[in-house]
Design a protein around this motif. Structure first.
Motif, PDB file in Angstrom:
ATOM      1  N   GLY A   1     -91.996  78.950  39.665  1.00  0.00           N
ATOM      2  CA  GLY A   1     -92.186  80.440  40.236  1.00  0.00           C
ATOM      3  C   GLY A   1     -90.705  80.524  41.077  1.00  0.00           C
ATOM      4  N   GLY A   2     -90.438  81.939  40.905  1.00  0.00           N
ATOM      5  CA  GLY A   2     -89.058  82.038  41.499  1.00  0.00           C
ATOM      6  C   GLY A   2     -89.205  82.305  43.044  1.00  0.00           C
ATOM      7  N   LEU A   3     -90.325  82.065  43.622  1.00  0.00           N
ATOM      8  CA  LEU A   3     -90.674  81.979  45.154  1.00  0.00           C
ATOM      9  C   LEU A   3     -91.229  80.584  45.455  1.00  0.00           C
ATOM     10  N   ASP A   4     -91.041  79.659  44.707  1.00  0.00           N
ATOM     11  CA  ASP A   4     -91.615  78.292  44.880  1.00  0.00           C
ATOM     12  C   ASP A   4     -90.528  77.716  45.416  1.00  0.00           C
ATOM     13  N   TYR A   5     -90.049  77.978  46.611  1.00  0.00           N
ATOM     14  CA  TYR A   5     -88.744  77.338  47.144  1.00  0.00           C
ATOM     15  C   TYR A   5     -88.986  75.808  47.380  1.00  0.00           C
ATOM     16  N   GLY A   6     -87.992  75.184  47.175  1.00  0.00           N
ATOM     17  CA  GLY A   6     -88.120  73.562  47.274  1.00  0.00           C
ATOM     18  C   GLY A   6     -88.476  72.862  45.969  1.00  0.00           C
ATOM     19  N   VAL A   7     -89.387  73.432  45.270  1.00  0.00           N
ATOM     20  CA  VAL A   7     -89.955  73.005  43.931  1.00  0.00           C
ATOM     21  C   VAL A   7     -88.772  73.160  42.635  1.00  0.00           C
ATOM     22  N   ILE A   8     -88.307  74.571  42.906  1.00  0.00           N
ATOM     23  CA  ILE A   8     -87.372  74.954  42.071  1.00  0.00           C
ATOM     24  C   ILE A   8     -86.274  73.924  42.152  1.00  0.00           C
ATOM     25  N   GLU A   9     -85.747  73.395  43.339  1.00  0.00           N
ATOM     26  CA  GLU A   9     -84.557  72.386  43.459  1.00  0.00           C
ATOM     27  C   GLU A   9     -85.118  71.120  43.029  1.00  0.00           C
ATOM     28  N   LEU A  10     -86.424  70.724  43.401  1.00  0.00           N
ATOM     29  CA  LEU A  10     -86.715  69.391  42.583  1.00  0.00           C
ATOM     30  C   LEU A  10     -86.797  69.614  41.208  1.00  0.00           C
ATOM     31  N   ASN A  11     -87.091  70.726  40.662  1.00  0.00           N
ATOM     32  CA  ASN A  11     -86.891  70.809  39.192  1.00  0.00           C
ATOM     33  C   ASN A  11     -85.690  70.557  38.669  1.00  0.00           C
ATOM     34  N   ARG A  12     -84.804  71.486  39.325  1.00  0.00           N
ATOM     35  CA  ARG A  12     -83.198  71.325  38.687  1.00  0.00           C
ATOM     36  C   ARG A  12     -82.952  69.829  39.052  1.00  0.00           C
ATOM     37  N   SER A  13     -82.911  69.193  39.975  1.00  0.00           N
ATOM     38  CA  SER A  13     -82.927  67.700  40.344  1.00  0.00           C
ATOM     39  C   SER A  13     -83.340  66.873  38.843  1.00  0.00           C
ATOM     40  N   ALA A  14     -84.363  67.087  38.493  1.00  0.00           N
ATOM     41  CA  ALA A  14     -85.181  66.262  37.592  1.00  0.00           C
ATOM     42  C   ALA A  14     -84.863  66.603  36.213  1.00  0.00           C
ATOM     43  N   GLN A  15     -84.165  67.710  36.002  1.00  0.00           N
ATOM     44  CA  GLN A  15     -83.617  68.205  34.880  1.00  0.00           C
ATOM     45  C   GLN A  15     -82.536  67.360  34.505  1.00  0.00           C
ATOM     46  N   GLN A  16     -81.736  67.064  35.517  1.00  0.00           N
ATOM     47  CA  GLN A  16     -80.278  66.367  35.489  1.00  0.00           C
ATOM     48  C   GLN A  16     -80.715  64.993  34.785  1.00  0.00           C
ATOM     49  N   SER A  17     -81.841  64.559  34.789  1.00  0.00           N
ATOM     50  CA  SER A  17     -82.195  63.097  34.390  1.00  0.00           C
ATOM     51  C   SER A  17     -82.737  63.108  33.094  1.00  0.00           C
ATOM     52  N   LEU A  18     -82.991  64.297  32.482  1.00  0.00           N
ATOM     53  CA  LEU A  18     -83.610  64.326  31.324  1.00  0.00           C
ATOM     54  C   LEU A  18     -82.493  64.502  30.427  1.00  0.00           C
ATOM     55  N   SER A  19     -82.628  63.607  29.241  1.00  0.00           N
ATOM     56  CA  SER A  19     -81.669  63.610  28.100  1.00  0.00           C
ATOM     57  C   SER A  19     -82.176  64.057  26.812  1.00  0.00           C
ATOM     58  N   CYS A  20     -83.465  64.576  26.955  1.00  0.00           N
ATOM     59  CA  CYS A  20     -83.973  65.182  25.574  1.00  0.00           C
ATOM     60  C   CYS A  20     -83.837  66.664  25.723  1.00  0.00           C
ATOM     61  N   ARG A  21     -83.944  67.241  24.649  1.00  0.00           N
ATOM     62  CA  ARG A  21     -83.936  68.942  24.814  1.00  0.00           C
ATOM     63  C   ARG A  21     -84.864  69.382  26.030  1.00  0.00           C
ATOM     64  N   ASN A  22     -84.403  70.280  26.708  1.00  0.00           N
ATOM     65  CA  ASN A  22     -85.007  70.767  28.086  1.00  0.00           C
ATOM     66  C   ASN A  22     -84.434  72.094  28.353  1.00  0.00           C
ATOM     67  N   ARG A  23     -85.373  72.670  29.199  1.00  0.00           N
ATOM     68  CA  ARG A  23     -84.947  74.197  29.593  1.00  0.00           C
ATOM     69  C   ARG A  23     -85.876  74.150  31.056  1.00  0.00           C
ATOM     70  N   LEU A  24     -85.339  74.819  31.863  1.00  0.00           N
ATOM     71  CA  LEU A  24     -85.950  75.285  33.119  1.00  0.00           C
ATOM     72  C   LEU A  24     -86.214  76.615  33.068  1.00  0.00           C
ATOM     73  N   ASP A  25     -87.431  77.402  33.168  1.00  0.00           N
ATOM     74  CA  ASP A  25     -87.576  78.524  33.279  1.00  0.00           C
ATOM     75  C   ASP A  25     -88.139  79.138  34.571  1.00  0.00           C
ATOM     76  N   ILE A  26     -87.557  80.142  35.262  1.00  0.00           N
ATOM     77  CA  ILE A  26     -87.958  80.257  36.427  1.00  0.00           C
ATOM     78  C   ILE A  26     -88.750  81.878  36.287  1.00  0.00           C
ATOM     79  N   VAL A  27     -89.942  81.972  36.991  1.00  0.00           N
ATOM     80  CA  VAL A  27     -90.791  83.223  36.466  1.00  0.00           C
ATOM     81  C   VAL A  27     -90.646  84.127  37.707  1.00  0.00           C
ATOM     82  N   PRO A  28     -89.930  85.289  37.915  1.00  0.00           N
ATOM     83  CA  PRO A  28     -89.702  85.928  38.947  1.00  0.00           C
ATOM     84  C   PRO A  28     -91.067  86.330  39.714  1.00  0.00           C
ATOM     85  N   GLY A  29     -90.883  86.430  40.851  1.00  0.00           N
ATOM     86  CA  GLY A  29     -91.815  87.099  41.762  1.00  0.00           C
ATOM     87  C   GLY A  29     -93.088  85.771  41.957  1.00  0.00           C
TER      88      GLY A  29
END
Length: 216
Positions: free
Chosen positions: A156-184
């Motif tokens: 969620g776009g308002l899920d502050y803190g969790v967005i950052e944790l997901n971005r950090s985890a995404q850096q460890s993924l070597s598979c095909r991946n995508r981070l989608d943020i749902v506004p509001g």
């Protein structure tokens, strides 16, 4: 539930974990759900997602990751290796069930269940795709580097803190991946239209990757 589908009560693995299998006619794949802390197979959000995926032809398995006795111990709720092992038990169970044994498998994890799903995907080559809803993929730790299944992280776009944790985890993924943020959207996607957006994104991800596996 659609008119041409059925719901079957099941017991998963050696721990006889209670579950519900939603089964459409001629399923195109199986989606195994991993719920978050404090939740269960009756999670209304996961059941909503499951019903929508069912309408698109996916069988869905919702099950309790812990027995009733195990759930009494708070530490078990956050024991990601334990929860990941239970998802692996569900994958093994599916492989022995004639109704779903030949179907490509996707994992849908919410909150801490996302870490459990990714931990299982790191060990299970049968997993064809993973979707995380408001997840904590960071809790999967070193397992993230071993995940090969295409992974979609939805936050969620308002899920502050969790967005950052997901971005950090995404850096460890070597598979095909995508981070989608749902506004509001906040953590539970309670705002109008936000859970529907999760369903649309997850459905497309599973169709793209599970259908491709089935056609190989």
């Amino acid at each position: 539930m659609t008119n041409d589908s059925s719901t079957i009560d099941v017991a998963i693995g050696p721990h006889r974990l209670e579950g519900s299998l939603f089964l459409p006619q001629d399923p195109r794949g199986l989606i195994i759900f991993a719920h978050g802390s404090g939740s269960s197979r009756f999670s209304p959000r996961n059941r909503y997602v499951a019903e929508r995926l069912l309408a698109q032809g996916f069988a869905c398995l919702l099950f309790d990751l812990l027995t009733a006795e195990e759930g009494d111990y708070r530490r078990n709720v956050f024991d990601i290796p334990l929860l990941g092992a239970r998802v692996i038990e569900a994958i093994a169970w599916a492989g022995a069930e004639s109704d779903v044994s030949r179907l490509p498998i996707g994992l849908f994890g919410a909150s801490t269940g996302a870490a459990a799903a990714l931990t299982a995907a790191a060990e299970e080559p049968r997993v064809a795709a993973v979707v995380s809803r408001g997840g904590r993929p960071d809790l999967a730790g070193d397992a993230l580097r071993r995940v090969q299944a295409p992974t979609l992280l939805i936050v969620g776009g308002l899920d502050y803190g969790v967005i950052e944790l997901n971005r950090s985890a995404q850096q460890s993924l070597s598979c095909r991946n995508r981070l989608d943020i749902v506004p509001g959207a906040t953590h539970l996607f309670e705002e109008p239209g936000t859970l529907e957006s999760v369903v649309e994104r997850a459905t497309k991800w599973f169709i793209d990757h599970l259908d491709a596996t089935r056609d190989e």
